[in-house]
Design an enzyme around this catalytic site. Structure first.
Site, PDB file in Angstrom:
ATOM      1  N   HIS A  50     -16.224   8.734  -0.910  1.00  0.00           N
ATOM      2  CA  HIS A  50     -15.303   7.981  -0.491  1.00  0.00           C
ATOM      3  C   HIS A  50     -14.910   7.801   1.134  1.00  0.00           C
ATOM      4  CE1 HIS A  50     -11.637   5.381  -1.114  1.00  0.00           C
ATOM      5  NE2 HIS A  50     -10.945   6.369  -0.308  1.00  0.00           N
ATOM      6  N   THR A  61      -7.388   3.333  -7.236  1.00  0.00           N
ATOM      7  CA  THR A  61      -6.303   4.129  -6.354  1.00  0.00           C
ATOM      8  C   THR A  61      -5.673   4.934  -6.876  1.00  0.00           C
ATOM      9  OG1 THR A  61      -4.484   3.636  -4.768  1.00  0.00           O
ATOM     10  CG2 THR A  61      -4.644   2.107  -6.597  1.00  0.00           C
ATOM     11  N   GLU A  62      -5.339   6.195  -6.091  1.00  0.00           N
ATOM     12  CA  GLU A  62      -4.607   7.135  -6.506  1.00  0.00           C
ATOM     13  C   GLU A  62      -3.273   6.866  -6.767  1.00  0.00           C
ATOM     14  OE1 GLU A  62      -5.526  10.539  -4.062  1.00  0.00           O
ATOM     15  OE2 GLU A  62      -3.568  10.583  -3.280  1.00  0.00           O
ATOM     16  N   GLY A  95     -10.617  -1.344  14.918  1.00  0.00           N
ATOM     17  CA  GLY A  95     -11.056  -1.843  16.060  1.00  0.00           C
ATOM     18  C   GLY A  95     -10.164  -3.168  16.496  1.00  0.00           C
ATOM     19  N   LEU A 131     -13.540   1.712  -6.376  1.00  0.00           N
ATOM     20  CA  LEU A 131     -12.301   2.907  -6.200  1.00  0.00           C
ATOM     21  C   LEU A 131     -11.151   2.333  -7.288  1.00  0.00           C
ATOM     22  CD1 LEU A 131     -11.554   5.232  -4.607  1.00  0.00           C
ATOM     23  CD2 LEU A 131      -9.834   3.644  -3.664  1.00  0.00           C
ATOM     24  N   PHE A 156       1.968   9.635  -3.762  1.00  0.00           N
ATOM     25  CA  PHE A 156       0.539   9.606  -3.438  1.00  0.00           C
ATOM     26  C   PHE A 156       0.065  11.067  -3.392  1.00  0.00           C
ATOM     27  CE2 PHE A 156      -3.313   7.116  -2.252  1.00  0.00           C
ATOM     28  CZ  PHE A 156      -2.595   5.735  -2.656  1.00  0.00           C
ATOM     29  N   ARG A 165      -7.130  15.394  -3.085  1.00  0.00           N
ATOM     30  CA  ARG A 165      -8.395  14.793  -3.773  1.00  0.00           C
ATOM     31  C   ARG A 165      -9.558  15.855  -4.010  1.00  0.00           C
ATOM     32  NH1 ARG A 165      -8.417   9.104  -0.328  1.00  0.00           N
ATOM     33  NH2 ARG A 165      -6.496   8.153  -1.637  1.00  0.00           N
ATOM     34  N   SER A 210      -5.477   7.664   6.162  1.00  0.00           N
ATOM     35  CA  SER A 210      -6.470   6.918   7.075  1.00  0.00           C
ATOM     36  C   SER A 210      -6.128   5.726   7.458  1.00  0.00           C
ATOM     37  CB  SER A 210      -7.719   6.647   6.208  1.00  0.00           C
ATOM     38  OG  SER A 210      -8.797   5.689   6.834  1.00  0.00           O
ATOM     39  N   LEU A 211      -5.311   4.737   6.783  1.00  0.00           N
ATOM     40  CA  LEU A 211      -4.789   3.523   7.421  1.00  0.00           C
ATOM     41  C   LEU A 211      -3.947   3.972   8.438  1.00  0.00           C
ATOM     42  CD1 LEU A 211      -4.063   1.485   3.978  1.00  0.00           C
ATOM     43  CD2 LEU A 211      -5.880   1.157   5.906  1.00  0.00           C
ATOM     44  N   ARG A 218      -9.075  14.730   3.578  1.00  0.00           N
ATOM     45  CA  ARG A 218      -7.957  13.832   4.103  1.00  0.00           C
ATOM     46  C   ARG A 218      -7.002  13.595   3.081  1.00  0.00           C
ATOM     47  NH1 ARG A 218      -7.123   8.094   3.455  1.00  0.00           N
ATOM     48  NH2 ARG A 218      -9.127   7.708   2.344  1.00  0.00           N
ATOM     49  N   GLY A 236     -16.625  -3.164  16.166  1.00  0.00           N
ATOM     50  CA  GLY A 236     -15.908  -3.033  15.194  1.00  0.00           C
ATOM     51  C   GLY A 236     -14.695  -3.494  14.787  1.00  0.00           C
ATOM     52  N   ALA A 237     -14.442  -4.547  13.833  1.00  0.00           N
ATOM     53  CA  ALA A 237     -13.184  -5.318  13.630  1.00  0.00           C
ATOM     54  C   ALA A 237     -12.437  -4.935  12.413  1.00  0.00           C
ATOM     55  CB  ALA A 237     -13.507  -6.767  13.799  1.00  0.00           C
ATOM     56  N   GLY A 238     -12.449  -3.695  12.005  1.00  0.00           N
ATOM     57  CA  GLY A 238     -11.629  -3.206  10.974  1.00  0.00           C
ATOM     58  C   GLY A 238     -10.325  -3.089  11.605  1.00  0.00           C
ATOM     59  N   GLU A 246     -12.351   5.374  10.923  1.00  0.00           N
ATOM     60  CA  GLU A 246     -13.090   6.256   9.925  1.00  0.00           C
ATOM     61  C   GLU A 246     -14.479   6.819  10.690  1.00  0.00           C
ATOM     62  OE1 GLU A 246     -13.544   4.960   5.987  1.00  0.00           O
ATOM     63  OE2 GLU A 246     -14.944   6.429   5.531  1.00  0.00           O
ATOM     64  N   GLN A 306     -15.310  13.113   1.733  1.00  0.00           N
ATOM     65  CA  GLN A 306     -14.482  13.215   0.582  1.00  0.00           C
ATOM     66  C   GLN A 306     -15.080  12.456  -0.544  1.00  0.00           C
ATOM     67  OE1 GLN A 306     -10.476  10.734   0.609  1.00  0.00           O
ATOM     68  NE2 GLN A 306      -9.792  13.137   0.976  1.00  0.00           N
ATOM     69  N   HIS A 324     -13.697  10.928  -3.765  1.00  0.00           N
ATOM     70  CA  HIS A 324     -12.542  10.672  -4.579  1.00  0.00           C
ATOM     71  C   HIS A 324     -12.398  10.706  -6.013  1.00  0.00           C
ATOM     72  CE1 HIS A 324      -8.931   7.910  -5.636  1.00  0.00           C
ATOM     73  NE2 HIS A 324      -8.597   7.795  -4.396  1.00  0.00           N
TER      74      HIS A 324
HETATM   75  C1  LIG Z   1     -11.776   1.263  -1.592  1.00  0.00           C
HETATM   76  C2  LIG Z   1     -10.934   1.908  -0.430  1.00  0.00           C
HETATM   77  C3  LIG Z   1      -9.845   2.118  -0.758  1.00  0.00           C
HETATM   78  C4  LIG Z   1      -9.026   2.857   0.033  1.00  0.00           C
HETATM   79  N1  LIG Z   1      -7.843   3.215   0.250  1.00  0.00           N
HETATM   80  C5  LIG Z   1      -7.109   3.486   1.156  1.00  0.00           C
HETATM   81  C6  LIG Z   1      -5.450   3.714   1.006  1.00  0.00           C
HETATM   82  O1  LIG Z   1      -4.864   3.224   0.217  1.00  0.00           O
HETATM   83  N2  LIG Z   1      -4.809   4.294   2.213  1.00  0.00           N
HETATM   84  C7  LIG Z   1      -5.643   4.894   3.156  1.00  0.00           C
HETATM   85  O2  LIG Z   1      -5.177   5.227   4.229  1.00  0.00           O
HETATM   86  N3  LIG Z   1      -6.937   4.744   3.196  1.00  0.00           N
HETATM   87  C8  LIG Z   1      -7.563   4.145   2.456  1.00  0.00           C
HETATM   88  N4  LIG Z   1      -9.009   4.098   2.377  1.00  0.00           N
HETATM   89  C9  LIG Z   1      -9.702   4.459   3.634  1.00  0.00           C
HETATM   90  C10 LIG Z   1      -9.634   3.351   4.633  1.00  0.00           C
HETATM   91  O3  LIG Z   1      -9.324   2.180   4.326  1.00  0.00           O
HETATM   92  C11 LIG Z   1     -10.569   3.331   5.513  1.00  0.00           C
HETATM   93  O4  LIG Z   1     -10.959   4.661   6.122  1.00  0.00           O
HETATM   94  C12 LIG Z   1     -10.348   2.366   6.815  1.00  0.00           C
HETATM   95  O5  LIG Z   1     -10.136   1.251   6.455  1.00  0.00           O
HETATM   96  C13 LIG Z   1     -11.588   2.329   7.880  1.00  0.00           C
HETATM   97  O6  LIG Z   1     -11.205   1.189   8.827  1.00  0.00           O
HETATM   98  P1  LIG Z   1     -11.991   1.264  10.223  1.00  0.00           P
HETATM   99  O7  LIG Z   1     -11.242   0.427  11.186  1.00  0.00           O
HETATM  100  O8  LIG Z   1     -12.531   2.712  10.549  1.00  0.00           O
HETATM  101  O9  LIG Z   1     -13.431   0.771   9.504  1.00  0.00           O
HETATM  102  P2  LIG Z   1     -13.627  -0.768   8.758  1.00  0.00           P
HETATM  103  O10 LIG Z   1     -12.464  -1.654   8.599  1.00  0.00           O
HETATM  104  O11 LIG Z   1     -14.668  -0.313   8.064  1.00  0.00           O
HETATM  105  O12 LIG Z   1     -14.199  -1.541   9.941  1.00  0.00           O
HETATM  106  C14 LIG Z   1     -15.559  -1.155  10.507  1.00  0.00           C
HETATM  107  C15 LIG Z   1     -16.033  -2.416  11.220  1.00  0.00           C
HETATM  108  O13 LIG Z   1     -17.129  -2.227  11.944  1.00  0.00           O
HETATM  109  C16 LIG Z   1     -18.038  -3.034  12.173  1.00  0.00           C
HETATM  110  N5  LIG Z   1     -19.269  -2.670  12.347  1.00  0.00           N
HETATM  111  C17 LIG Z   1     -20.106  -1.619  11.724  1.00  0.00           C
HETATM  112  N6  LIG Z   1     -21.214  -1.288  12.383  1.00  0.00           N
HETATM  113  C18 LIG Z   1     -21.428  -2.211  13.112  1.00  0.00           C
HETATM  114  C19 LIG Z   1     -22.221  -2.505  14.160  1.00  0.00           C
HETATM  115  N7  LIG Z   1     -23.494  -1.667  14.158  1.00  0.00           N
HETATM  116  N8  LIG Z   1     -22.190  -3.558  15.062  1.00  0.00           N
HETATM  117  C20 LIG Z   1     -21.068  -4.130  15.036  1.00  0.00           C
HETATM  118  N9  LIG Z   1     -20.149  -3.855  14.341  1.00  0.00           N
HETATM  119  C21 LIG Z   1     -20.085  -2.895  13.430  1.00  0.00           C
HETATM  120  C22 LIG Z   1     -17.840  -3.893  10.894  1.00  0.00           C
HETATM  121  O14 LIG Z   1     -18.126  -5.057  10.898  1.00  0.00           O
HETATM  122  C23 LIG Z   1     -16.348  -3.669  10.456  1.00  0.00           C
HETATM  123  O15 LIG Z   1     -15.782  -4.625  11.357  1.00  0.00           O
HETATM  124  C24 LIG Z   1      -9.650   3.256   1.446  1.00  0.00           C
HETATM  125  C25 LIG Z   1     -11.209   3.163   1.404  1.00  0.00           C
HETATM  126  C26 LIG Z   1     -11.840   2.498   0.393  1.00  0.00           C
HETATM  127  C27 LIG Z   1     -13.238   2.370   0.347  1.00  0.00           C
END
Ligand SMILES: Cc1cc2nc3c(=O)[nH]c(=O)nc-3n(C[C@H](O)[C@H](O)[C@H](O)COP(=O)(O)OP(=O)(O)OC[C@H]3O[C@@H](n4cnc5c(N)ncnc54)[C@H](O)[C@@H]3O)c2cc1C
Ligand code: SF4
Ligand code: FES
Lengths: 597, 235
Positions: free
Chosen positions: A370, A251-252, A18, A249, A117, A283, A417-418, A412, A13-15, A401, A237, A239
């Protein structure tokens, strides 16, 4: 063996989480980051409103207040040691992002600008406090870009568009993962000492959702299949403000800037449900309030939606009613121009998808699925723990997440989350590298890709009388209606029966695409398999928990029950059945009390 | 409403050559082109392949040509384009399958402009943020919005001419850092973009600006870069 790679640490995962893990792990160990999407496509980029840290840049604030707010927001299910740890690290975490170049919005003094928020309060007055650090309404976008850029700068190894299918366990320890390279269809084995899952959530099991197509719960489902437990999966959750029907979404932050919710009769209704912070309650509280309005016939035109009013004249009117002031004590005002600067993307979404202008028209909104509070159980260092005694699984980590530390408990708070990604992504990366330095590689199994191949073969050889799309659509609808915001025994039992039927039908799916290159049909089908597993766990855990707490609202058990249910759920999959156990909640400073906003 | 959706198809494992398929669909005018593609995939031909994730225009996965123009499928509604819809992959990048193109040359160009914050000076003594005024922050706001969707670069005749031209997206990223008051590597980046593959190849055709789903004023940003390469000054 062909296509075998060796790394000390592999991050899946590269969010935000990751990349943070990858950045930290790669400083101390040979690391690869594997992602099914290009890193910059990850759902972290969709986060809008902000990331919390108690800087107090424009008004008094303290990490202890942040901690208490998060404990209260979690409806006392969050582990207080972990929450305190996160809130204490928040300031340094956000500063680190700034030092990496993240373009936060600024105060006139040049410091990081913060906004209100939901659920973030001044603990003395009970009034909302400005704790959310933001870059317009694309804070997540800037976090994702900045972290990806820093990873490039630090030459982190990426395997983009590789989807992980299986986790390898040898001698009870992590041994690596198996992935398919999307562009070629070839399977690859990543032999590793330590594996970090950072795969995001699973909101796509619900019909109306703010979540990306990629949110199919792959990481959680892979580990469940390998016999590991998932924690608190009943807590999801909803939203309050998603665009009606689309779920996109809003945003709040809109309410943070002064927007209010209005029912079909034109009445502002949140003061009835949360007399102190009103539209900025947590929420779960706001989503239920909206549903109650709708159920009692006060939706707009008898439909399943209400309005979010962000017209500057309304904001000013309601702010005066609430006695809201600027930090210098003057009455709070805002112009359309200022609002546009603070929430440009929200204005854009409204224009594109609804053809309306939120400066002059109200937005039709409904609660949207959400955020995944539950997930892979970890401790505060990102180490995966597998039982009620928090026994660590050697070499396995999770963050973001997909993980359940648990800092969010039953609900939450926005912006947490960020923060969670940055704090626990970092610690998971550090711990994994440290572990890899002293651990040996486990010997790979003789045929490491066997399980992954078997799953694919199954999808290619079904009778073909069932269709992935149909099963998926039915699942989303039922999950949203019967295992959604309000739940009861009858609905959930019927959902569980249907899930069993869909799983049966899923066996008859057959992929028509016989090619290898970008076989998205095959991967979508595989992802549906994950979502069916996850739905099953959510529904079983939700049926089992006979109380209402945070995001879990039972019509047949409407009160929180601390005597029997102040505990985390753990769920295993054993012999095709879900088995449920528990683990205690860590309570340090704050004894549970009734939640009032 | 009834629409005809004509889609570029090419599956290298099966097809010798690309072709078009046409689907007649009954849809709402408020549906996204992405919804239509999902519908085709779900009910007409599961093998149809395209990239997508966020479904609301923020992840940059699904830039493609819709009735000849580069757009995001998830940010374009049926009512924006009418009842005859043709969907094709981006130009100038190799088609790998159906609507999926090879993004590597695009990301390679991005990586050439030092796409990361550089400041090796000591942190402020209080350990806190590097100060930046709201005006300094506003200076590069527009170019922070880029989602790397490639709609701009693949609409540019100079890029079609040769993919060693950095292209608008990479230049947008260069702008984001060069005009950030906290960054210290502006001169290095200006050197990179002054080379033959850089800003000189921009002939102000404006295709990129028209294509950008984030409404970034790309041509203006490139103009500011050109000026900076000439004067050596960033302001
Ligand atoms: C619209 C929206 C607005 C939000 N606003 C806020 C906010 O303002 N403040 C806040 O704190 N939170 C907010 N959140 C929540 C927060 O953004 C997320 O919970 C958080 O970004 C998740 O990050 P992550 O690194 O866990 O996953 P992600 O950023 O989703 O990354 C998941 C990664 O895993 C990879 N992956 C998944 N499955 C596989 C697999 N089988 N093999 C290889 N790679 C895989 C994907 O390619 C991706 O790179 C929001 C969420 C949404 C949907
Ligand atoms: S500048 Fe605009 S069109 Fe170009 S890649 Fe970035 S977002 Fe896409
Ligand atoms: S799917 Fe993310 S931009 Fe279209």
């Amino acid at each position: 063996m062909a296509n075998v790679h060796e790394f000390d640490v592999v991050v899946v995962g590269a969010g935000g989480s990751g990349l943070m893990a990858g950045l930290y792990a790669s400083r101390g160990a040979k690391t690869a980051v594997i992602s099914k999407l290009y890193p910059t496509r990850s759902h972290t980029g969709a986060a809008q409103g902000g990331i919390s840290a108690a800087f107090g840049n424009t008004e008094e604030d303290h990490p202890e207040w942040h901690t208490y707010d998060s404990v209260k927001g979690s409806d006392y299910l969050g582990d207080q040691d972990a929450i305190e740890f996160m809130c204490n690290e928040a300031i340094d975490a956000v500063l680190e992002l700034e030092h990496m170049g993240l373009p936060f919005d600024r105060t006139p003094e040049g410091r990081i600008l913060q906004r209100n928020f939901g659920g973030h309060t001044n603990n003395v007055t009970g009034k909302p406090v400005r704790r959310a650090c933001h870059a317009a309404d694309r804070t997540g976008h800037m976090i994702l870009q900045t972290l990806y850029q820093q990873c490039l700068k630090n030459k982190v190894n990426f395997f983009d568009e590789y989807q992980v299918l299986d986790f390898l366990v040898v001698n009870g320890k992590a041994a690596g993962v198996v992935a398919v390279e999307l562009a070629t269809g070839e399977l690859h084995t990543f032999h590793a000492k330590a594996v970090i899952f950072a795969t995001g959530g699973h909101g796509r099991v619900f019909e109306v959702t703010s979540n990306a197509y990629a949110y199919t719960g792959d990481g959680a489902a892979i580990l469940l299949r390998r016999g590991l437990p998932l924690e608190d999966m009943e807590f999801f959750q909803f939203h309050p403000t998603g665009i009606y029907k689309l779920g996109i979404l809003i945003t709040e932050g809109v309410r943070g800037e002064g927007g209010v919710l209005v029912n079909g009769k034109g009445e502002r209704f949140m003061p009835k449900y949360a007399p102190n912070v009103k539209d900025l309650a947590s929420r779960d509280v706001v989503s239920r309030a909206i549903y109650t309005e709708i159920r009692e016939g006060r939706g707009v035109n008898g439909q399943n939606y209400v309005y979010l009013d962000s017209r500057p004249e309304s904001i000013i009117k309601y702010a005066a009613e609430d006695g809201r002031t600027n930090s210098d004590g003057s009455p709070y005002t805002i112009t359309a121009e200022e609002l546009l600067k603070k929430l440009p993307d929200i204005v854009d979404f409204n224009r594109v998808y609804l053809g309306i202008d939120p400066m002059t028209q109200m937005m039709p909104i409904q609660p949207t699925a959400h955020y995944t509070m539950g997930g892979i159980p970890t401790n505060k260092f990102g180490e995966v723990v597998i039982d009620d005694k928090n026994t660590v699984f050697p070499g396995l980590y999770a963050a973001g997440e997909c993980a359940c530390v648990s800092v969010h408990g039953a609900n939450r708070l926005g912006t947490n989350s960020l923060l969670d990604l940055i704090v626990f992504g970092k610690h998971a990366g550090l711990r994994a590298a440290e572990y890899a330095r002293q651990a040996d590689f486990q010997k790979l199994p003789d045929d490491p890709t066997a399980e992954a191949r078997a799953q694919f073969d199954g999808l290619r050889s079904g009778s073909g009388k069932e269709n992935v799309f149909d099963i998926s659509r039915e699942m989303k609808k039922v999950m949203f209606e019967d295992v959604g915001i309000y739940r009861n025994e009858k609905g959930m039992k019927s959902a569980i029966e249907k899930i069993a039927e869909w799983k049966e039908r899923f066996k008859h799916v057959r992929i028509t695409d016989t090619g290898r290159v970008f076989n998205t049909e095959l991967l979508n089908a595989w992802e549906l398999g994950n979502m069916l597993e996850i739905s099953d766990v959510i529904a079983e855990c939700a049926l089992n928990r006979k109380e209402s707490r945070g995001g879990h609202s039972r019509e047949d058990f409407q009160k929180r029950d601390d005597v029997n249910w102040l505990k985390h759920t753990l769920a295993w999959k054993k012999n095709g059945k879900i088995e449920i156990g528990y683990k205690p909640v860590v309570i340090t400073k704050y004894q549970p009390k009734e939640r009032v906003y | 409403m009834q629409v005809t959706l004509k889609v570029f198809r090419y599956n290298p494992d099966v097809d010798k050559k690309w072709h078009y398929e046409t689907y007649n669909l009954d849809v709402e005018e408020t549906e996204r082109i992405l919804d239509l593609l999902e519908l085709v995939k779900g009910h007409y031909d599961g093998s149809l392949s395209f990239r997508r994730s966020c479904a609301h225009g923020v992840c940059g996965s699904d830039a493609m040509r819709i009735n000849g123009r580069n757009m995001l499928a998830c940010k374009t509604l049926v009512r924006d384009v009418g009842d005859k819809i043709t969907v094709e992959p981006l130009l100038g990048l190799k088609v790998m399958k159906d609507l999926i193109v090879d993004m590597e040359p695009f990301f390679d160009n991005y990586k050439k402009v030092l796409p990361y914050f550089i400041n090796d000076s000591p942190l402020p003594a209080d350990g806190k943020e590097r100060l930046q005024s709201p005006e300094e922050r506003a200076r590069f706001d527009d170019t922070t919005k880029c989602i790397l969707c490639a709609a701009c670069t693949t609409s540019c005749p100079s890029f079609w001419g040769s993919d060693d031209y950095l292209g608008p997206a990479a230049l947008v990223t260069a702008h984001r850092f060069i005009f950030d008051s906290r960054d210290e590597a502006a001169s290095e980046r200006l050197k990179i973009i002054s080379e033959t593959s850089g800003v000189a190849r921009c002939h102000t055709v404006y295709n990129c600006t028209m294509a950008c789903p984030r409404d970034i004023q790309i041509t203006k940003a490139i103009g500011e870069l050109k000026m900076a390469t000439l004067t050596g000054k960033v302001d």
